[in-house]
Design a protein around this motif. Structure first.
Motif, PDB file in Angstrom:
ATOM      1  N   PHE A  64       0.832  -1.196   0.000  1.00 27.92           N
ATOM      2  CA  PHE A  64       0.000   0.000   0.000  1.00 27.92           C
ATOM      3  C   PHE A  64       0.870   1.250   0.000  1.00 27.92           C
ATOM      4  CE2 PHE A  64      -1.901  -3.437   2.424  1.00 27.92           C
ATOM      5  CZ  PHE A  64      -3.131  -3.593   1.800  1.00 27.92           C
ATOM      6  N   LEU A  65       0.454   2.260  -0.758  1.00 29.10           N
ATOM      7  CA  LEU A  65       1.157   3.541  -0.729  1.00 29.10           C
ATOM      8  C   LEU A  65       0.865   4.250   0.589  1.00 29.10           C
ATOM      9  CD1 LEU A  65       0.658   5.416  -4.128  1.00 29.10           C
ATOM     10  CD2 LEU A  65       2.795   4.578  -3.173  1.00 29.10           C
ATOM     11  N   TYR A  66       1.876   4.873   1.166  1.00 26.83           N
ATOM     12  CA  TYR A  66       1.623   5.725   2.323  1.00 26.83           C
ATOM     13  C   TYR A  66       0.863   6.968   1.855  1.00 26.83           C
ATOM     14  CZ  TYR A  66       4.717   3.027   5.357  1.00 26.83           C
ATOM     15  OH  TYR A  66       5.279   2.018   6.107  1.00 26.83           O
ATOM     16  N   PRO A  67       0.061   7.562   2.744  1.00 30.40           N
ATOM     17  CA  PRO A  67      -0.715   8.741   2.362  1.00 30.40           C
ATOM     18  C   PRO A  67       0.167   9.865   1.821  1.00 30.40           C
ATOM     19  CG  PRO A  67      -1.430   7.932   4.510  1.00 30.40           C
ATOM     20  CD  PRO A  67      -0.189   7.159   4.143  1.00 30.40           C
ATOM     21  N   GLN A  68      -0.335  10.529   0.784  1.00 31.93           N
ATOM     22  CA  GLN A  68       0.288  11.748   0.225  1.00 31.93           C
ATOM     23  C   GLN A  68       1.558  11.506  -0.578  1.00 31.93           C
ATOM     24  OE1 GLN A  68       0.607  13.759   4.160  1.00 31.93           O
ATOM     25  NE2 GLN A  68      -0.618  15.386   3.238  1.00 31.93           N
ATOM     26  N   ILE A  69       1.980  10.266  -0.739  1.00 27.62           N
ATOM     27  CA  ILE A  69       3.246  10.018  -1.457  1.00 27.62           C
ATOM     28  C   ILE A  69       3.238  10.594  -2.882  1.00 27.62           C
ATOM     29  CG2 ILE A  69       4.671   8.202  -2.494  1.00 27.62           C
ATOM     30  CD1 ILE A  69       5.302   8.791   0.464  1.00 27.62           C
ATOM     31  N   PRO A  70       2.223  10.339  -3.706  1.00 23.45           N
ATOM     32  CA  PRO A  70       2.262  10.933  -5.057  1.00 23.45           C
ATOM     33  C   PRO A  70       2.341  12.457  -5.013  1.00 23.45           C
ATOM     34  CG  PRO A  70       0.594   9.204  -4.944  1.00 23.45           C
ATOM     35  CD  PRO A  70       1.037   9.457  -3.536  1.00 23.45           C
ATOM     36  N   GLU A  71       1.601  13.052  -4.064  1.00 19.18           N
ATOM     37  CA  GLU A  71       1.579  14.514  -3.965  1.00 19.18           C
ATOM     38  C   GLU A  71       2.943  15.075  -3.572  1.00 19.18           C
ATOM     39  OE1 GLU A  71      -2.458  12.980  -3.831  1.00 19.18           O
ATOM     40  OE2 GLU A  71      -0.677  12.494  -2.640  1.00 19.18           O
ATOM     41  N   ILE A  72       3.597  14.447  -2.591  1.00 15.52           N
ATOM     42  CA  ILE A  72       4.895  14.997  -2.163  1.00 15.52           C
ATOM     43  C   ILE A  72       5.954  14.780  -3.248  1.00 15.52           C
ATOM     44  CG2 ILE A  72       4.332  14.691   0.291  1.00 15.52           C
ATOM     45  CD1 ILE A  72       7.246  12.799  -0.603  1.00 15.52           C
ATOM     46  N   LEU A  73       5.856  13.686  -3.984  1.00 16.53           N
ATOM     47  CA  LEU A  73       6.793  13.474  -5.093  1.00 16.53           C
ATOM     48  C   LEU A  73       6.609  14.535  -6.176  1.00 16.53           C
ATOM     49  CD1 LEU A  73       6.642   9.580  -5.443  1.00 16.53           C
ATOM     50  CD2 LEU A  73       8.606  10.928  -4.676  1.00 16.53           C
ATOM     51  N   LYS A  74       5.349  14.859  -6.465  1.00 14.25           N
ATOM     52  CA  LYS A  74       5.069  15.900  -7.459  1.00 14.25           C
ATOM     53  C   LYS A  74       5.599  17.256  -6.987  1.00 14.25           C
ATOM     54  CE  LYS A  74       0.966  13.590  -9.300  1.00 14.25           C
ATOM     55  NZ  LYS A  74      -0.520  13.543  -9.287  1.00 14.25           N
ATOM     56  N   THR A  75       5.418  17.543  -5.689  1.00 12.89           N
ATOM     57  CA  THR A  75       5.909  18.807  -5.131  1.00 12.89           C
ATOM     58  C   THR A  75       7.420  18.908  -5.259  1.00 12.89           C
ATOM     59  OG1 THR A  75       4.100  18.933  -3.535  1.00 12.89           O
ATOM     60  CG2 THR A  75       6.096  20.174  -3.003  1.00 12.89           C
ATOM     61  N   ILE A  76       8.100  17.810  -4.941  1.00 10.25           N
ATOM     62  CA  ILE A  76       9.558  17.794  -4.993  1.00 10.25           C
ATOM     63  C   ILE A  76      10.060  17.957  -6.429  1.00 10.25           C
ATOM     64  CG2 ILE A  76      11.590  16.287  -4.669  1.00 10.25           C
ATOM     65  CD1 ILE A  76      10.117  15.227  -2.134  1.00 10.25           C
ATOM     66  N   ARG A  77       9.423  17.271  -7.348  1.00  3.92           N
ATOM     67  CA  ARG A  77       9.844  17.379  -8.747  1.00  3.92           C
ATOM     68  C   ARG A  77       9.517  18.762  -9.323  1.00  3.92           C
ATOM     69  NH1 ARG A  77      11.605  13.075 -11.360  1.00  3.92           N
ATOM     70  NH2 ARG A  77      10.826  13.750 -13.379  1.00  3.92           N
ATOM     71  N   PHE A  78       8.366  19.292  -8.932  1.00  2.00           N
ATOM     72  CA  PHE A  78       7.977  20.624  -9.408  1.00  2.00           C
ATOM     73  C   PHE A  78       8.967  21.684  -8.927  1.00  2.00           C
ATOM     74  CE2 PHE A  78       5.525  24.632  -9.101  1.00  2.00           C
ATOM     75  CZ  PHE A  78       5.105  24.744 -10.429  1.00  2.00           C
ATOM     76  N   ALA A  79       9.558  21.415  -7.763  1.00  2.00           N
ATOM     77  CA  ALA A  79      10.553  22.345  -7.208  1.00  2.00           C
ATOM     78  C   ALA A  79      11.913  22.202  -7.889  1.00  2.00           C
ATOM     79  CB  ALA A  79      10.687  22.116  -5.706  1.00  2.00           C
ATOM     80  N   GLY A  80      12.041  21.241  -8.815  1.00  2.00           N
ATOM     81  CA  GLY A  80      13.246  21.131  -9.630  1.00  2.00           C
ATOM     82  C   GLY A  80      14.230  20.040  -9.251  1.00  2.00           C
TER      83      GLY A  80
END
Length: 219
Positions: A86-102
Motif C-alpha cells: 500500500f502507498l503511504y498517504p500523500q506520497i504521489p503529492e509529495i513526489l510531485k511537489t519535490i519534482r515541481f521544485a526542480g
C-alpha cells in the motif's frame, strides 16, 4: 551547495509492504519446516537485505540454506506478495511537489530491481522518478552503501547535492558512507531512536515533512 537529487528508499518509505513481505517470509519458513513468527514479530525484516533477515531467522550462516529460503520467498513474492502493498498517504503529492521544485528523484532500494520497477509501475509512480535502482537477484548491491555508490556513479551525482530518505538504519549508514545528507522517516519500520543513533541529519514524521524539509534546507 543546494540539494538537487533525492534518493528514496521503497519499503517503509514510499510504500507499506508489511502484508506481502511478512506473508512471504512466513511461507518460506513453513516450507522449510519451521513454525513462522506472527507478522507483527517480523517488522524488523522490512528494509534490510533478505539474506541478513533469513540468516537471523534460521540462525545459520549456511549460504545454501539461506538461498533456499530466499528462493521460496520469491516464489510467492513474484506473483502474490509484490502486490500485497500500500502507498503511504500523500506520497504521489509529495513526489510531485519535490519534482515541481526542480529536484531529480530516484528510488534506491535493497529490493531486487526487477521487483522494485513492478511496484513503482503498479502504483503509477513511474513518471515521478528519473530512475529506479535496486539490487540484483544474486544479492549484489543489496547493501545500501553499495547501491548508493552505484547510483552516484551512473547518474554522475555530487554527494554534496544528494539526500537519502529512508526508514531504517541501513539507509542512514549507506548515506553516511558516501557523505550524503539523510532524512530518517518515522512512519515506516524504523524508530526515531534507531535513525538518530546512526546519524540521520533530519527526521520526518510524515510524508509531507519530507518535501518541507528538503525544500527548506535547500534555500
Amino acid at each position: 551547495m543546494p540539494y538537487s537529487a533525492i534518493l528514496f528508499d521503497l519499503d517503509g518509505t514510499l510504500t507499506d509492504p508489511k502484508l506481502g513481505i511478512t506473508g512471504c517470509i512466513q511461507y518460506a519458513l513453513s516450507e522449510l519446516g519451521y513454525k513462522p513468527p506472527d507478522a507483527d514479530e517480523l517488522h524488523w525484516c522490512i528494509g534490510p537485505p533478505l539474506k541478513d533477515s533469513f540468516s537471523q531467522l534460521l540462525k545459520t550462516l549456511d549460504d545454501a540454506v539461506i538461498e533456499q529460503a530466499i528462493s521460496l520467498y520469491r516464489r510467492r513474492f513474484a506473483t502474490i506478495g509484490l502486490f500485497e502493498n500500500f502507498l503511504y498517504p500523500q506520497i504521489p503529492e509529495i513526489l510531485k511537489t519535490i519534482r515541481f521544485a526542480g529536484y531529480k528523484t530516484f528510488v534506491a532500494t535493497s529490493k531486487p530491481y526487477i521487483y522494485a520497477t513492478q511496484v513503482i509501475e503498479y502504483f503509477g509512480l513511474s513518471l515521478l522518478f528519473d530512475g529506479v535502482y535496486g539490487s540484483e537477484l544474486d544479492g549484489s548491491r543489496s547493501i545500501k552503501g553499495d547501491l548508493i555508490h552505484h547510483i552516484l556513479l551512473i547518474e554522475k551525482l555530487l554527494p554534496s547535492t544528494v539526500v537519502m530518505v529512508g526508514d531504517r538504519s541501513h539507509d542512514i549508514i549507506g548515506a553516511k558512507r558516501h557523505h550524503i545528507a539523510s532524512i530518517g522517516v518515522t512512519y515506516g519500520y524504523g524508530t526515531e531512536e534507531e535513525l538518530k543513533a546512526h546519524g540521520a541529519d533530519l527526521i520526518a514524521h510524515s510524508p509531507s515533512d519530507i518535501s518541507r524539509l528538503i525544500i527548506s534546507n535547500s534555500k
